[in-house]
Design a protein around this motif. Structure first.
Motif, PDB file in Angstrom:
ATOM      1  N   LEU A 138      -5.378 -10.895   6.468  1.00 40.21           N
ATOM      2  CA  LEU A 138      -5.771  -9.670   6.220  1.00 40.21           C
ATOM      3  C   LEU A 138      -5.062  -8.834   5.109  1.00 40.21           C
ATOM      4  O   LEU A 138      -5.822  -8.253   4.207  1.00 40.21           O
ATOM      5  N   LEU A 139      -4.007  -9.513   4.873  1.00 39.56           N
ATOM      6  CA  LEU A 139      -3.299  -8.620   3.587  1.00 39.56           C
ATOM      7  C   LEU A 139      -3.821  -9.099   2.248  1.00 39.56           C
ATOM      8  O   LEU A 139      -4.180  -8.475   1.373  1.00 39.56           O
ATOM      9  N   ARG A 140      -4.151 -10.434   2.034  1.00 43.15           N
ATOM     10  CA  ARG A 140      -4.860 -10.953   1.157  1.00 43.15           C
ATOM     11  C   ARG A 140      -6.111 -10.557   1.045  1.00 43.15           C
ATOM     12  O   ARG A 140      -6.400 -10.146  -0.483  1.00 43.15           O
ATOM     13  N   ALA A 141      -6.913 -10.340   1.862  1.00 43.98           N
ATOM     14  CA  ALA A 141      -8.018  -9.857   1.702  1.00 43.98           C
ATOM     15  C   ALA A 141      -8.379  -8.391   1.136  1.00 43.98           C
ATOM     16  O   ALA A 141      -9.108  -7.869   0.339  1.00 43.98           O
ATOM     17  N   GLN A 142      -7.106  -7.751   1.748  1.00 49.45           N
ATOM     18  CA  GLN A 142      -7.080  -6.237   1.188  1.00 49.45           C
ATOM     19  C   GLN A 142      -6.633  -6.385  -0.176  1.00 49.45           C
ATOM     20  O   GLN A 142      -7.162  -5.210  -1.062  1.00 49.45           O
ATOM     21  N   GLN A 143      -5.774  -6.993  -0.498  1.00 48.59           N
ATOM     22  CA  GLN A 143      -5.379  -7.274  -1.807  1.00 48.59           C
ATOM     23  C   GLN A 143      -6.687  -7.622  -2.831  1.00 48.59           C
ATOM     24  O   GLN A 143      -6.876  -6.909  -3.879  1.00 48.59           O
ATOM     25  N   ALA A 144      -7.290  -8.479  -2.555  1.00 46.54           N
ATOM     26  CA  ALA A 144      -8.710  -8.664  -3.275  1.00 46.54           C
ATOM     27  C   ALA A 144      -9.478  -7.752  -3.407  1.00 46.54           C
ATOM     28  O   ALA A 144      -9.977  -7.538  -4.514  1.00 46.54           O
ATOM     29  N   ALA A 145      -9.750  -6.935  -2.325  1.00 47.42           N
ATOM     30  CA  ALA A 145     -10.573  -5.878  -2.222  1.00 47.42           C
ATOM     31  C   ALA A 145     -10.111  -4.812  -3.173  1.00 47.42           C
ATOM     32  O   ALA A 145     -10.968  -4.172  -3.922  1.00 47.42           O
ATOM     33  N   ARG A 146      -8.877  -4.477  -3.196  1.00 46.48           N
ATOM     34  CA  ARG A 146      -8.302  -3.472  -4.121  1.00 46.48           C
ATOM     35  C   ARG A 146      -8.278  -4.021  -5.490  1.00 46.48           C
ATOM     36  O   ARG A 146      -8.610  -3.089  -6.434  1.00 46.48           O
TER      37      ARG A 146
END
Length: 434
Positions: A138-146
């Protein structure tokens, strides 16, 4: 003494509690997928910081309508939404899903992206992944989205690699999306209008609205950017801008005492989904435009994604009084069965057949067949690209109902077409005798 009434929790507190519960469930389900090495796409949707609570709720509600029942959806916080799509095999499938979610849920319209707000953006992580912990996925997906949001990309797909996000090579959308959204913000798009004339009387039937893009100081024609816009999932954003601007122009002509029977607006077949009917209704009401003065031209550059849903939307718009015409008939996916699928009032004859009709028997007979068929089922025919008096006379002989083209006028800017409409009565005889 009676007990004091229990105070209800503030809405924000309830929302936070729901987020905690949903996050725990999401982590459990994600852990199962990771443990079983199942294929899936974990997508984090980063929303702009200025997104209002009602916008977030509407986005959540709409995305839920367009995912399967066994997919996962969770609003982690006020600026991040997670979608887990099961059984997505590769990155191209995930990217296609992200683009469809953008378009079908009308994200750009909800956020008002064409009026100055920043983009929403997807960050994508594919399962199986090199990360064993659901929270890290989840953290990696959120980082990519940001990262996508910061660089004004539409999506970023994380490749397994270093933790330094700016240093890793990631798949990401090209700059066209950014340029289109910024162009809408900066007023780089403009509508030109081409008159449509009745064949028998020479009266102005209406005008067709045609979008132009002043991109980096150069006037760009639709054929040079619309196919890419559609492929990028931006046709809804651009189409709604065109529709709004055309209705605004109709209202302006009404205030100035200039009569225009109707405006035809091009929409992609891919836009026949979601809340299109409601969006059209709101725009017509906003500008006080009678539905009968709007004609939607459905372009056939792409297959209709959901024919059943498209049929429902066209019926609803037809019940409102909005007219339909089928553009470029005889090319692409157009066929006679398509005419039966919606209540089309008119068919636009493809300019390629008009251009070749004097020298090519096939083109002439194709036009004759379409015109005769449409007349038998009470559908008007409008010839596009009429450039010579000989073409006009041949079309009149075949029984075509209306026409447009350079023989009358090229597409004109707002001031020029306003002048044309003001003097339309004096020009009626000219159109017939050319």
């Amino acid at each position: 003494m009676s007990p004091m009434p229990r105070r209800s929790k503030p809405a924000e507190a309830v929302r936070q509690f729901a987020n905690v519960s949903e996050r725990a469930m999401l982590l459990r389900e994600l852990g199962v997928l990771i443990g079983e090495r199942r294929r899936a796409a974990v997508m984090a949707l980063a929303l702009p910081s200025d997104a209002a609570p009602h916008q977030r709720d509407e986005i959540l509600s709409k995305i839920r309508r367009f995912i399967r029942a066994d997919d996962l959806l969770c609003m982690l916080d006020d600026a991040s939404l997670i979608v887990v799509l099961r059984d997505v095999n590769d990155k191209s499938g995930a990217i296609g899903a992200a683009q469809r979610l953008f378009q079908r849920s009308s994200l750009l319209q909800i956020l008002g992206a064409s009026q100055g707000s920043s983009l929403a953006a997807f960050g994508i992580v594919m399962l199986p992944s090199d990360l064993p912990q659901p929270s890290n996925v989840l953290l990696r997906a959120q980082q990519a989205a940001r990262y996508a949001l910061r660089t004004r990309a539409r999506w970023v797909c994380w490749n397994d690699g270093p933790e330094d996000l700016d240093g890793v090579l990631m798949s990401r959308e090209d700059t066209l999306v950014t340029e289109v959204i910024q162009g809408l913000d900066r007023g780089e798009f403009e509508l030109f209008y081409q008159p449509q004339l009745e064949m028998r009387t020479g009266r102005v039937r209406g005008v067709e609205a045609l979008v132009r893009w002043h991109r980096k100081g150069t006037l760009v024609m639709p054929n040079d950017f619309v196919p890419e816009v559609e492929a990028a999932g931006l046709s809804s954003a651009l189409g709604m801008w065109v529709l709004r601007r055309a209705c605004q122009q109709l209202a302006q002509w009404r205030e100035e005492g200039v009569f225009c029977a109707q405006v035809a607006v091009n929409l992609s077949a891919a836009q026949l989904q979601g809340d299109l009917a409601e969006s059209v209704g709101r725009i017509l009401e906003e500008y006080g435009i009678e539905p009968g003065r709007l004609e939607i031209e459905l372009t056939e550059s792409a297959e209709i994604p959901d024919p059943e849903e498209a049929g429902t939307i066209t019926r609803r718009l037809g019940e409102m009084g909005v007219g339909f015409s089928l553009d470029d008939f005889g090319s692409g996916y157009s066929n006679f069965l398509r005419l039966r699928s919606a209540q089309f009032a008119a068919v636009k004859l493809d300019r390629q057949f008009v251009a070749g009709m004097l020298d090519n028997t096939y083109d002439k007979e194709m036009l004759r067949t379409v015109i005769q068929f449409c007349r038998s089922v009470d559908i008007q025919t409008i010839a596009e690209g009429v450039e010579t008096p000989q073409q006009l006379e041949a079309l009149r002989h075949l029984g075509c109902d209306a026409w447009q083209g350079f023989l009358c006028s090229p597409p004109m800017g707002g001031a020029a077409v306003t002048d044309f409409l003001r003097h339309a009565d004096a020009r009626q005889g000219v159109a017939v005798t050319l």
